[in-house]
Design a protein around this motif. Structure first.
Motif, mmCIF file in Angstrom:
data_model
loop_
_atom_site.group_PDB
_atom_site.id
_atom_site.type_symbol
_atom_site.label_atom_id
_atom_site.label_comp_id
_atom_site.label_asym_id
_atom_site.label_seq_id
_atom_site.Cartn_x
_atom_site.Cartn_y
_atom_site.Cartn_z
ATOM 1 N N UNK A 195 5.047 3.665 1.371
ATOM 2 C CA UNK A 195 4.191 4.553 0.604
ATOM 3 C C UNK A 195 4.693 5.984 0.595
ATOM 4 N N UNK A 196 5.854 6.214 1.166
ATOM 5 C CA UNK A 196 6.507 7.524 1.150
ATOM 6 C C UNK A 196 7.864 7.389 0.460
ATOM 7 N N UNK A 197 7.907 7.324 -0.868
ATOM 8 C CA UNK A 197 9.193 7.187 -1.564
ATOM 9 C C UNK A 197 10.037 8.457 -1.427
ATOM 10 N N UNK A 198 11.292 8.291 -1.098
ATOM 11 C CA UNK A 198 12.211 9.431 -1.048
ATOM 12 C C UNK A 198 12.746 9.677 -2.457
ATOM 13 N N UNK B 19 6.327 2.757 10.761
ATOM 14 C CA UNK B 19 5.051 2.765 10.046
ATOM 15 C C UNK B 19 5.133 3.550 8.750
ATOM 16 N N UNK B 20 4.179 3.241 7.847
ATOM 17 C CA UNK B 20 4.048 3.968 6.600
ATOM 18 C C UNK B 20 2.767 4.766 6.573
ATOM 19 N N UNK C 44 1.151 -5.636 3.939
ATOM 20 C CA UNK C 44 0.909 -5.805 5.381
ATOM 21 C C UNK C 44 0.528 -4.489 6.058
ATOM 22 N N UNK C 45 -0.392 -4.589 6.990
ATOM 23 C CA UNK C 45 -0.838 -3.418 7.749
ATOM 24 C C UNK C 45 -0.865 -3.762 9.228
ATOM 25 N N UNK C 46 -1.027 -2.720 10.044
ATOM 26 C CA UNK C 46 -1.107 -2.910 11.484
ATOM 27 C C UNK C 46 -1.964 -1.791 12.067
ATOM 28 N N UNK C 47 -2.622 -2.074 13.170
ATOM 29 C CA UNK C 47 -3.396 -1.054 13.854
ATOM 30 C C UNK C 47 -2.553 -0.408 14.932
ATOM 31 N N UNK D 6 -2.180 1.370 9.519
ATOM 32 C CA UNK D 6 -1.012 1.877 8.802
ATOM 33 C C UNK D 6 -0.347 0.748 8.007
ATOM 34 N N UNK D 7 0.313 1.136 6.941
ATOM 35 C CA UNK D 7 1.185 0.207 6.232
ATOM 36 C C UNK D 7 2.329 -0.172 7.161
#
Length: 583
Positions: A379-382, A503-504, A528-531, A537-538
């Protein structure tokens, strides 16, 4: 049309190239009797080596803590296997042989010493460049000064020479290049200069000066000798007055800013013409319909996303880290993250303050940054190398030029080497780091910056000044291919243990609302996400634990060096495998 070095001559070098161990091409019968006559012959040969210079790509930091890729790196997770062949391992000697072929034959050319040695210097530069890559990858490697025949059995089957011995030879080659290459302004456009060789040698000296310091290595040259050399070489470039930190202009590239959000940094990387750009020590030039690349198409849409850890490294506009600045707005929404941050942040990462597309002359923004598996997985495109002009997005149709050696890096080398030697004064910072900050209107760095209480963990502590210089380098040189080398030379691979390097974006109600109807987060069908630490977070690698053992490096980790291919070990019993790779 701008003068160009002739990339098409790369095929010419292939005529003189052959595989390591055997030389099946009939090179002698084809060239020796008829070719080595004029200075022009030397120039044409050297042209074919220019393809070895740094080339456009948006993936240069993919294997590091800065980026997360669609598929995880087997190397970062310690799942890499020993390659079978030289081609797969990077154990190629074609370029070295091409250089040595030239260096064994140029003496028959008729010309003045300066005319001839300019091209000898170019070839020795490229030999040094190749060997530098080899010793970074493999450590000890065999040093060769001639092109080998199948009858040169002693040389073909020799053991590896020590890394420091080869490093000394690399320095010799580049010092010769500095002596004989033309001065700035006297070279043919696109060709090497003394300052390009100085920049490359300063980079090498900083690398091994800090590598030896943080890995506690002795040997000659010493860490201090190398760091002093990095200072002197970079200072020569700085004191020449030939270069400046440039506020990049739109100049037709479509990077016109939104009100209050100038693009002085990112505009530099989508320039159609760097031939007169004062920040370019050396550039590769591209021409519509003649020679193009694909960076504009790939930037921000090749699956790679910037990591949460990288995003959190941007200071606030008061010059303070987010851990202490009252200006930090948190990350509950994507917009909040950009508020009051170093202006390079909105110029590097897609957001509503940087035009993504120009349609019918109107600047367009994305309603949300891409975060798909084929876009930017965090979600952070360079979008550092992305032009909003649609013409630049077509396959292999990007025409903006590429920095090979950028003045900004030289300033960072000078500041860091001074800091490592304990000689970094406010005057040094004002002539280096603070010029970079001036471009984006950030507060100046001082010799006593605040210690970041949330500093990333290198496995050891450094003074706040060194830490902040490293932070500046990480931001300024993002996606230019330096980050993994930096972590290695700093003995700082422990940073990869930080889950935020994988993480994203943080998934909050505000973020879900922004993506509603377009992207689902979590569940069997969503991204997909994770805690982590109470937040969601993505996370691109659900099959991998956030504490995966593969991300942990030991002092004697085998990944400090790459493995030699098994076929070369069979062919040459005097070669030995790098530590740990036989296990």
């Amino acid at each position: 049309m701008k003068l160009r070095y002739i990339m098409y001559m790369a095929a010419f070098t292939g005529v003189f190239s052959a595989c390591y161990v055997t030389d099946k091409s009939p090179i002698d019968s084809m060239t020796d009797a008829s070719y080595w006559k004029t200075v022009q012959d030397l120039k044409l040969y050297a042209n074919g080596l220019y393809g070895n210079l740094d080339a456009p790509s948006v993936t240069k930091d993919n294997t590091s803590d800065n980026c997360v890729t669609t598929n995880y790196s087997s190397w970062l997770f310690n799942e890499l296997t020993i390659p079978a062949t030289a081609g797969d391992a990077g154990w190629s000697w074609t370029n070295i042989r091409s250089c040595n072929f030239f260096l064994q034959r140029y003496q028959t050319v008729d010309g003045t010493e300066s005319e001839i040695n300019q091209y000898v210097a170019e070839v020795r530069f490229f030999r040094a460049l190749d060997y530098y890559g080899k010793i970074k990858s493999f450590g000890d490697v065999p040093w060769y000064e001639k092109d080998l025949k199948t009858t040169d059995t002693d040389e073909l089957y020799k053991a590896r020479d020590s890394r420091d011995y080869v490093l000394g030879k690399v320095i010799e080659d580049l010092e010769f290049a500095i002596e004989w290459l033309p001065d700035y302004g006297k070279q043919e456009s696109g060709r090497l200069t003394k300052d390009a060789a100085r920049a490359q040698l300063a980079r090498i000296c900083l690398y091994y000066g800090t590598y030896k310091k943080y890995h506690n290595e002795a040997g000659s040259p010493t860490s201090e000798e190398l760091l002093n050399k990095a200072v002197s070489l970079s200072a020569e470039i700085i004191n020449s007055g030939n270069y400046e930190i440039v506020k990049g202009s739109d100049s037709g590239c479509g990077q016109s800013p939104f009100d209050g959000y100038p693009l002085y940094y990112s505009n530099q990387f989508v320039q159609e013409d760097l031939s007169s750009n004062k920040e370019a020590i050396l550039a590769r030039y591209y021409e519509d319909g003649v020679l193009m690349h694909e960076t504009g198409r790939q930037a921000g849409s090749n699956g790679t996303g910037l990591s949460k850890d990288f995003v959190e490294s941007f200071l606030c506009i008061d010059g303070q880290p987010i851990s202490v600045s009252s200006l930090y707005q948190g990350d509950a929404s994507l917009e909040n993250e950009f508020v009051n941050r170093d202006p390079r942040m909105y110029q590097i990462i897609d957001n509503k303050h940087k035009p993504y597309t120009i349609i019918n002359g109107e600047k367009q923004i994305n309603p949300y940054p891409a975060c798909g598996a084929n876009d930017a997985v965090t979600g952070y495109p360079c979008v550092k190398y992305r032009s909003p002009l649609q013409a630049q997005w077509e396959a292999n149709k990007t025409t903006y030029d590429w920095f090979v050696y950028r003045y900004a890096e030289v300033l960072l080398i000078n500041a860091e080497a001074h800091a490592e030697l304990g000689t970094c004064t406010q005057d040094v910072l004002d002539k280096t780091i603070n010029l970079l900050r001036d471009r984006v209107e950030m507060p100046h760095m001082t010799t006593n910056p605040i210690a970041d209480p949330a500093a990333i963990d290198y496995g050891y502590t450094v003074p706040p000044l060194i830490y902040e210089i490293r932070r500046e380098r990480r931001i300024e040189l993002i996606a230019e291919g330096h980050r993994l080398d930096d972590l290695k030379r700093w003995n700082a691979m422990k940073v990869l243990e930080n889950p935020k390097t994988m993480l994203g974006i943080r998934i909050t109600d505000a973020v879900r609302a922004q993506y509603e109807g377009n992207v689902v987060f979590g569940g069997s069908e969503g991204r997909p996400t994770v805690e982590y630490q109470g937040n969601i977070y993505l996370y691109q690698y659900p099959s991998k634990s956030l504490n995966d053992a593969g991300r942990k490096w030991s002092a004697n980790d085998k990944r400090w060096l790459s493995p030699l291919p098994t076929d070369e070990l069979v062919l040459n019993p005097n070669l030995t495998q790098n530590p740990g790779w036989n296990q």
